[in-house]
Design a protein around this motif. Structure first.
Motif, PDB file in Angstrom:
ATOM      1  N   LEU A  39       0.935  -1.173   0.016  1.00  0.00           N
ATOM      2  CA  LEU A  39      -0.135   0.217   0.148  1.00  0.00           C
ATOM      3  C   LEU A  39       0.970   1.203   0.118  1.00  0.00           C
ATOM      4  O   LEU A  39       0.437   2.477  -0.801  1.00  0.00           O
ATOM      5  CB  LEU A  39      -1.006   0.039   1.003  1.00  0.00           C
ATOM      6  CG  LEU A  39      -2.225  -0.861   1.076  1.00  0.00           C
ATOM      7  CD1 LEU A  39      -2.990  -0.787   2.281  1.00  0.00           C
ATOM      8  CD2 LEU A  39      -3.112  -0.120  -0.128  1.00  0.00           C
ATOM      9  N   LEU A  40       1.855   1.118   0.725  1.00  0.00           N
ATOM     10  CA  LEU A  40       2.914   2.271   0.823  1.00  0.00           C
ATOM     11  C   LEU A  40       3.670   2.677  -0.556  1.00  0.00           C
ATOM     12  O   LEU A  40       3.424   3.715  -1.053  1.00  0.00           O
ATOM     13  CB  LEU A  40       4.050   2.246   1.767  1.00  0.00           C
ATOM     14  CG  LEU A  40       4.998   3.148   1.977  1.00  0.00           C
ATOM     15  CD1 LEU A  40       4.411   4.519   2.311  1.00  0.00           C
ATOM     16  CD2 LEU A  40       6.132   2.708   2.630  1.00  0.00           C
ATOM     17  N   ILE A  57       2.983  10.419   2.675  1.00  0.00           N
ATOM     18  CA  ILE A  57       3.560   8.978   2.765  1.00  0.00           C
ATOM     19  C   ILE A  57       4.145   8.987   4.183  1.00  0.00           C
ATOM     20  O   ILE A  57       4.274   7.932   4.705  1.00  0.00           O
ATOM     21  CB  ILE A  57       4.948   9.111   1.653  1.00  0.00           C
ATOM     22  CG1 ILE A  57       4.324   9.276   0.276  1.00  0.00           C
ATOM     23  CG2 ILE A  57       5.689   7.978   1.981  1.00  0.00           C
ATOM     24  CD1 ILE A  57       5.110   9.329  -0.988  1.00  0.00           C
ATOM     25  N   ILE A  58       4.596  10.161   4.759  1.00  0.00           N
ATOM     26  CA  ILE A  58       4.957  10.250   6.120  1.00  0.00           C
ATOM     27  C   ILE A  58       4.115   9.952   7.043  1.00  0.00           C
ATOM     28  O   ILE A  58       4.079   9.107   8.035  1.00  0.00           O
ATOM     29  CB  ILE A  58       5.618  11.432   6.279  1.00  0.00           C
ATOM     30  CG1 ILE A  58       6.905  11.685   5.653  1.00  0.00           C
ATOM     31  CG2 ILE A  58       5.953  11.609   8.017  1.00  0.00           C
ATOM     32  CD1 ILE A  58       7.164  13.185   5.554  1.00  0.00           C
ATOM     33  N   TYR A  59       2.781  10.290   7.076  1.00  0.00           N
ATOM     34  CA  TYR A  59       1.783   9.931   7.790  1.00  0.00           C
ATOM     35  C   TYR A  59       1.466   8.185   7.636  1.00  0.00           C
ATOM     36  O   TYR A  59       1.312   7.706   8.875  1.00  0.00           O
ATOM     37  CB  TYR A  59       0.178  10.557   7.485  1.00  0.00           C
ATOM     38  CG  TYR A  59       0.354  12.157   7.902  1.00  0.00           C
ATOM     39  CD1 TYR A  59       0.910  12.468   8.930  1.00  0.00           C
ATOM     40  CD2 TYR A  59      -0.252  12.974   7.005  1.00  0.00           C
ATOM     41  CE1 TYR A  59       0.948  13.851   9.163  1.00  0.00           C
ATOM     42  CE2 TYR A  59      -0.499  14.336   7.288  1.00  0.00           C
ATOM     43  CZ  TYR A  59       0.320  14.769   8.557  1.00  0.00           C
ATOM     44  OH  TYR A  59       0.129  16.278   8.877  1.00  0.00           O
ATOM     45  N   PHE A  60       1.509   7.741   6.553  1.00  0.00           N
ATOM     46  CA  PHE A  60       1.198   6.408   6.230  1.00  0.00           C
ATOM     47  C   PHE A  60       2.418   5.608   6.875  1.00  0.00           C
ATOM     48  O   PHE A  60       2.051   4.586   7.569  1.00  0.00           O
ATOM     49  CB  PHE A  60       1.159   6.100   4.838  1.00  0.00           C
ATOM     50  CG  PHE A  60       0.257   4.591   4.656  1.00  0.00           C
ATOM     51  CD1 PHE A  60      -0.899   4.554   4.661  1.00  0.00           C
ATOM     52  CD2 PHE A  60       1.257   3.550   4.168  1.00  0.00           C
ATOM     53  CE1 PHE A  60      -1.346   3.035   4.743  1.00  0.00           C
ATOM     54  CE2 PHE A  60       0.990   2.509   3.928  1.00  0.00           C
ATOM     55  CZ  PHE A  60      -0.392   2.206   4.170  1.00  0.00           C
ATOM     56  N   ILE A  61       3.571   6.129   6.926  1.00  0.00           N
ATOM     57  CA  ILE A  61       4.618   5.202   7.526  1.00  0.00           C
ATOM     58  C   ILE A  61       4.673   5.359   8.925  1.00  0.00           C
ATOM     59  O   ILE A  61       4.912   4.484   9.572  1.00  0.00           O
ATOM     60  CB  ILE A  61       6.028   6.054   7.035  1.00  0.00           C
ATOM     61  CG1 ILE A  61       6.184   5.778   5.611  1.00  0.00           C
ATOM     62  CG2 ILE A  61       7.190   5.477   7.977  1.00  0.00           C
ATOM     63  CD1 ILE A  61       7.490   6.189   4.994  1.00  0.00           C
ATOM     64  N   VAL A  62       4.181   6.423   9.640  1.00  0.00           N
ATOM     65  CA  VAL A  62       3.767   6.406  10.860  1.00  0.00           C
ATOM     66  C   VAL A  62       2.950   5.286  11.455  1.00  0.00           C
ATOM     67  O   VAL A  62       2.970   4.849  12.529  1.00  0.00           O
ATOM     68  CB  VAL A  62       3.371   7.827  11.647  1.00  0.00           C
ATOM     69  CG1 VAL A  62       2.940   8.055  12.820  1.00  0.00           C
ATOM     70  CG2 VAL A  62       4.702   8.873  11.334  1.00  0.00           C
ATOM     71  N   ILE A  63       1.672   5.566  10.646  1.00  0.00           N
ATOM     72  CA  ILE A  63       0.564   4.410  11.078  1.00  0.00           C
ATOM     73  C   ILE A  63       1.145   2.939  10.730  1.00  0.00           C
ATOM     74  O   ILE A  63       0.907   2.247  11.479  1.00  0.00           O
ATOM     75  CB  ILE A  63      -0.632   4.867  10.153  1.00  0.00           C
ATOM     76  CG1 ILE A  63      -0.914   6.029  10.537  1.00  0.00           C
ATOM     77  CG2 ILE A  63      -1.548   3.785  10.284  1.00  0.00           C
ATOM     78  CD1 ILE A  63      -2.316   6.521   9.552  1.00  0.00           C
ATOM     79  N   MET A  64       2.063   2.765   9.979  1.00  0.00           N
ATOM     80  CA  MET A  64       2.529   1.308   9.620  1.00  0.00           C
ATOM     81  C   MET A  64       3.571   1.017  10.769  1.00  0.00           C
ATOM     82  O   MET A  64       3.467  -0.061  11.318  1.00  0.00           O
ATOM     83  CB  MET A  64       3.400   1.341   8.336  1.00  0.00           C
ATOM     84  CG  MET A  64       2.660   1.324   7.044  1.00  0.00           C
ATOM     85  SD  MET A  64       3.669   1.150   5.485  1.00  0.00           S
ATOM     86  CE  MET A  64       5.237   0.384   6.129  1.00  0.00           C
TER      87      MET A  64
END
Length: 95
Positions: A39-40, A57-64
């Protein structure tokens, strides 16, 4: 277009691995991490294609990272209380 098709193939492979790994909790968590990584890749490919703001992208990495940490904490708690990560030997789904 070929990149997007390969990312969709990776997503399908991750979902297939998740559906077929119902014995071990660790394999299920690894499959979920693989799905989130694809997904990333998909989000970063779409953002680079359409030139949007890359802060998503940074928000999604933090959630991951938060998902991975919570999964490892739950795995550690289950292994300490039940002795293994087998799903059928523990009493996880009987509640």
């Amino acid at each position: 277009m070929l990149v997007f098709i390969s990312i969709l193939f990776m997503m399908y492979f991750g979902m297939y691995a998740y559906m077929n790994s119902k014995k071990h909790l660790l394999m299920m968590l690894l499959s979920l991490e693989f799905i989130s990584l694809t997904l990333l890749l998909m989000i970063s490919y779409l953002l680079l294609t359409f030139v949007f703001d890359n802060i998503l992208i940074i928000y999604f990495i933090v959630i991951m990272v938060c998902e991975a940490v919570m999964g490892l904490v739950l795995l550690t708690i289950i292994i300490r209380t039940h002795g293994s990560d087998y799903i059928k030997s523990s009493i996880l789904f009987k509640c």
